[in-house]
Motif scaffolding. Structure first.
Motif, PDB file in Angstrom:
ATOM      1  N   THR A 100       9.162 -52.101 -33.819  1.00 46.69           N
ATOM      2  CA  THR A 100      10.267 -51.580 -34.598  1.00 46.69           C
ATOM      3  C   THR A 100       9.994 -49.838 -34.240  1.00 46.69           C
ATOM      4  O   THR A 100       9.367 -49.647 -33.413  1.00 46.69           O
ATOM      5  N   ARG A 101      11.170 -49.164 -34.706  1.00 48.99           N
ATOM      6  CA  ARG A 101      11.004 -48.040 -34.512  1.00 48.99           C
ATOM      7  C   ARG A 101       9.973 -47.121 -34.841  1.00 48.99           C
ATOM      8  O   ARG A 101       9.493 -47.492 -36.015  1.00 48.99           O
ATOM      9  N   GLU A 102       9.414 -46.374 -34.056  1.00 49.36           N
ATOM     10  CA  GLU A 102       8.108 -45.667 -34.553  1.00 49.36           C
ATOM     11  C   GLU A 102       7.962 -44.210 -34.029  1.00 49.36           C
ATOM     12  O   GLU A 102       8.827 -43.853 -33.083  1.00 49.36           O
ATOM     13  N   TRP A 103       7.112 -43.403 -34.445  1.00 50.62           N
ATOM     14  CA  TRP A 103       7.021 -41.977 -34.128  1.00 50.62           C
ATOM     15  C   TRP A 103       5.544 -41.818 -33.857  1.00 50.62           C
ATOM     16  O   TRP A 103       4.817 -42.309 -34.600  1.00 50.62           O
ATOM     17  N   MET A 104       5.430 -41.163 -32.410  1.00 48.32           N
ATOM     18  CA  MET A 104       3.854 -41.035 -32.287  1.00 48.32           C
ATOM     19  C   MET A 104       3.515 -39.486 -32.341  1.00 48.32           C
ATOM     20  O   MET A 104       4.377 -38.961 -31.687  1.00 48.32           O
ATOM     21  N   ILE A 105       2.815 -38.980 -33.355  1.00 48.41           N
ATOM     22  CA  ILE A 105       2.415 -37.667 -33.660  1.00 48.41           C
ATOM     23  C   ILE A 105       1.037 -37.551 -33.148  1.00 48.41           C
ATOM     24  O   ILE A 105      -0.061 -38.172 -33.616  1.00 48.41           O
ATOM     25  N   LEU A 106       0.951 -36.503 -32.134  1.00 48.61           N
ATOM     26  CA  LEU A 106      -0.425 -36.278 -31.886  1.00 48.61           C
ATOM     27  C   LEU A 106      -1.099 -35.154 -32.740  1.00 48.61           C
ATOM     28  O   LEU A 106      -0.798 -34.101 -32.929  1.00 48.61           O
ATOM     29  N   THR A 107      -2.462 -35.563 -33.234  1.00 48.26           N
ATOM     30  CA  THR A 107      -2.950 -34.804 -34.040  1.00 48.26           C
ATOM     31  C   THR A 107      -4.256 -34.143 -33.516  1.00 48.26           C
ATOM     32  O   THR A 107      -4.371 -33.074 -34.038  1.00 48.26           O
ATOM     33  N   ARG A 108      -4.667 -34.663 -32.500  1.00 48.20           N
ATOM     34  CA  ARG A 108      -5.745 -33.761 -31.745  1.00 48.20           C
ATOM     35  C   ARG A 108      -5.678 -34.246 -30.201  1.00 48.20           C
ATOM     36  O   ARG A 108      -5.491 -35.406 -30.069  1.00 48.20           O
TER      37      ARG A 108
ATOM     38  N   GLU B 252      12.217 -46.495 -29.921  1.00 51.64           N
ATOM     39  CA  GLU B 252      12.846 -47.515 -30.721  1.00 51.64           C
ATOM     40  C   GLU B 252      12.104 -48.883 -30.610  1.00 51.64           C
ATOM     41  O   GLU B 252      11.181 -49.057 -30.048  1.00 51.64           O
ATOM     42  N   GLY B 253      12.605 -49.822 -31.191  1.00 55.59           N
ATOM     43  CA  GLY B 253      12.018 -51.323 -31.308  1.00 55.59           C
ATOM     44  C   GLY B 253      12.454 -51.859 -30.132  1.00 55.59           C
ATOM     45  O   GLY B 253      13.255 -51.646 -29.282  1.00 55.59           O
ATOM     46  N   ASN B 254      11.353 -52.814 -29.902  1.00 51.92           N
ATOM     47  CA  ASN B 254      11.247 -53.441 -28.533  1.00 51.92           C
ATOM     48  C   ASN B 254      11.243 -52.636 -27.413  1.00 51.92           C
ATOM     49  O   ASN B 254      12.009 -53.127 -26.302  1.00 51.92           O
ATOM     50  N   GLU B 255      10.827 -51.606 -27.355  1.00 52.12           N
ATOM     51  CA  GLU B 255      10.542 -50.697 -26.215  1.00 52.12           C
ATOM     52  C   GLU B 255       9.108 -50.635 -25.975  1.00 52.12           C
ATOM     53  O   GLU B 255       8.279 -50.661 -26.842  1.00 52.12           O
ATOM     54  N   SER B 256       8.779 -50.358 -24.740  1.00 52.93           N
ATOM     55  CA  SER B 256       7.277 -50.086 -24.448  1.00 52.93           C
ATOM     56  C   SER B 256       7.155 -48.714 -23.805  1.00 52.93           C
ATOM     57  O   SER B 256       7.939 -48.292 -23.113  1.00 52.93           O
ATOM     58  N   PHE B 257       5.733 -48.147 -23.997  1.00 54.98           N
ATOM     59  CA  PHE B 257       5.606 -46.690 -23.430  1.00 54.98           C
ATOM     60  C   PHE B 257       4.126 -46.750 -22.878  1.00 54.98           C
ATOM     61  O   PHE B 257       3.270 -47.557 -23.308  1.00 54.98           O
ATOM     62  N   THR B 258       3.693 -45.853 -21.981  1.00 58.94           N
ATOM     63  CA  THR B 258       2.331 -45.940 -21.521  1.00 58.94           C
ATOM     64  C   THR B 258       2.061 -44.379 -21.710  1.00 58.94           C
ATOM     65  O   THR B 258       2.645 -43.415 -21.590  1.00 58.94           O
ATOM     66  N   VAL B 259       0.646 -44.371 -22.297  1.00 55.27           N
ATOM     67  CA  VAL B 259       0.086 -43.005 -22.489  1.00 55.27           C
ATOM     68  C   VAL B 259      -1.046 -42.811 -21.572  1.00 55.27           C
ATOM     69  O   VAL B 259      -1.764 -43.918 -21.142  1.00 55.27           O
ATOM     70  N   ARG B 260      -1.188 -41.851 -20.850  1.00 50.34           N
ATOM     71  CA  ARG B 260      -2.296 -41.380 -19.897  1.00 50.34           C
ATOM     72  C   ARG B 260      -3.307 -40.200 -20.588  1.00 50.34           C
ATOM     73  O   ARG B 260      -2.653 -39.118 -20.962  1.00 50.34           O
ATOM     74  N   ILE B 261      -4.493 -40.737 -20.607  1.00 55.30           N
ATOM     75  CA  ILE B 261      -5.308 -39.854 -21.538  1.00 55.30           C
ATOM     76  C   ILE B 261      -6.783 -39.609 -20.667  1.00 55.30           C
ATOM     77  O   ILE B 261      -7.422 -40.356 -20.179  1.00 55.30           O
ATOM     78  N   THR B 262      -6.891 -38.250 -20.605  1.00 58.13           N
ATOM     79  CA  THR B 262      -8.011 -37.855 -19.963  1.00 58.13           C
ATOM     80  C   THR B 262      -9.490 -37.440 -20.994  1.00 58.13           C
ATOM     81  O   THR B 262     -10.561 -37.318 -20.693  1.00 58.13           O
ATOM     82  N   ASP B 263      -9.070 -37.272 -22.351  1.00 57.01           N
ATOM     83  CA  ASP B 263     -10.086 -36.820 -23.390  1.00 57.01           C
ATOM     84  C   ASP B 263      -9.848 -37.485 -24.648  1.00 57.01           C
ATOM     85  O   ASP B 263      -8.512 -37.090 -25.101  1.00 57.01           O
ATOM     86  N   THR B 264     -10.606 -37.845 -25.247  1.00 55.00           N
ATOM     87  CA  THR B 264     -10.223 -38.762 -26.468  1.00 55.00           C
ATOM     88  C   THR B 264      -9.064 -38.005 -27.518  1.00 55.00           C
ATOM     89  O   THR B 264      -9.157 -36.823 -27.598  1.00 55.00           O
ATOM     90  N   VAL B 265      -8.258 -38.791 -27.789  1.00 57.36           N
ATOM     91  CA  VAL B 265      -7.169 -38.082 -28.759  1.00 57.36           C
ATOM     92  C   VAL B 265      -7.089 -38.762 -30.167  1.00 57.36           C
ATOM     93  O   VAL B 265      -7.687 -39.930 -30.207  1.00 57.36           O
ATOM     94  N   ALA B 266      -6.425 -38.155 -31.124  1.00 58.43           N
ATOM     95  CA  ALA B 266      -6.259 -38.945 -32.375  1.00 58.43           C
ATOM     96  C   ALA B 266      -4.755 -38.646 -32.566  1.00 58.43           C
ATOM     97  O   ALA B 266      -4.268 -37.650 -32.413  1.00 58.43           O
ATOM     98  N   TYR B 267      -4.049 -39.789 -33.485  1.00 61.16           N
ATOM     99  CA  TYR B 267      -2.614 -39.563 -33.570  1.00 61.16           C
ATOM    100  C   TYR B 267      -2.295 -40.167 -34.962  1.00 61.16           C
ATOM    101  O   TYR B 267      -3.156 -41.052 -35.280  1.00 61.16           O
ATOM    102  N   LEU B 268      -1.050 -39.994 -35.416  1.00 61.49           N
ATOM    103  CA  LEU B 268      -0.556 -40.569 -36.449  1.00 61.49           C
ATOM    104  C   LEU B 268       0.647 -41.134 -36.283  1.00 61.49           C
ATOM    105  O   LEU B 268       1.507 -40.568 -35.519  1.00 61.49           O
TER     106      LEU B 268
END
Lengths: 93, 93
Positions: free
Chosen positions: A40-48, A73-89
């Motif tokens: 479903t629709r979502e928002w990724m907020i990076l907190t650290r 949006e819903g039914n979509e995919s995304f990819t994140v690339r991370i080099t140091d551990t993160v936190a999100y909401l």
């Protein structure tokens, strides 16, 4: 009830909850490249931390820093690339 | 490694991690009154919701909202009073 989710052999973990504001997960992602499908629709907020994101339909990496967010949006995919551990909401619908 | 903590029969859960910025937990707390002992200095940053807090040495409730934070020294305890589930980020030393 606080839900517990685990992805990619525990390199991504999240806690799931709802309150009067809506539904949310808060999570932690370790270094790596991780793809998620948003039902479903979502928002990724990076907190650290910071991450590079390949948004749906894009083949370019875009960098986001602390406090930044993006919408999926819903039914979509995304990819994140991370080099140091993160936190999100993640508020979702 | 992402650590997993559970307090008060699962009504408080957190995920624990470290990165180049330091050590952190991110967590969720359900409604209730919860007391914690901080072994070292830490900061509680509210990322969703609001709570009342009895800071160390105080017998008064103080209300904090989204984005607000407070600092706790080591070997001090504090109590939070929650009426709707909250999410927080806690950098610690």
């Amino acid at each position: 009830m606080i839900g517990q989710n685990e992805y990619y052999e525990g390199k991504v973990r999240s806690l799931e909850f709802a309150n009067a504001q809506g539904k949310f997960t808060v999570g932690v992602m370790e270094p790596g490249e991780w793809t998620f499908e948003a039902p479903t629709r979502e928002w990724m907020i990076l907190t650290r931390g910071s991450w590079d994101v390949k948004l749906p339909g894009s083949d370019q990496w875009k960098t986001f820093g602390e406090g930044d967010s993006f919408q999926i949006e819903g039914n979509e995919s995304f990819t994140v690339r991370i080099t140091d551990t993160v936190a999100y909401l993640c508020p979702y619908t």
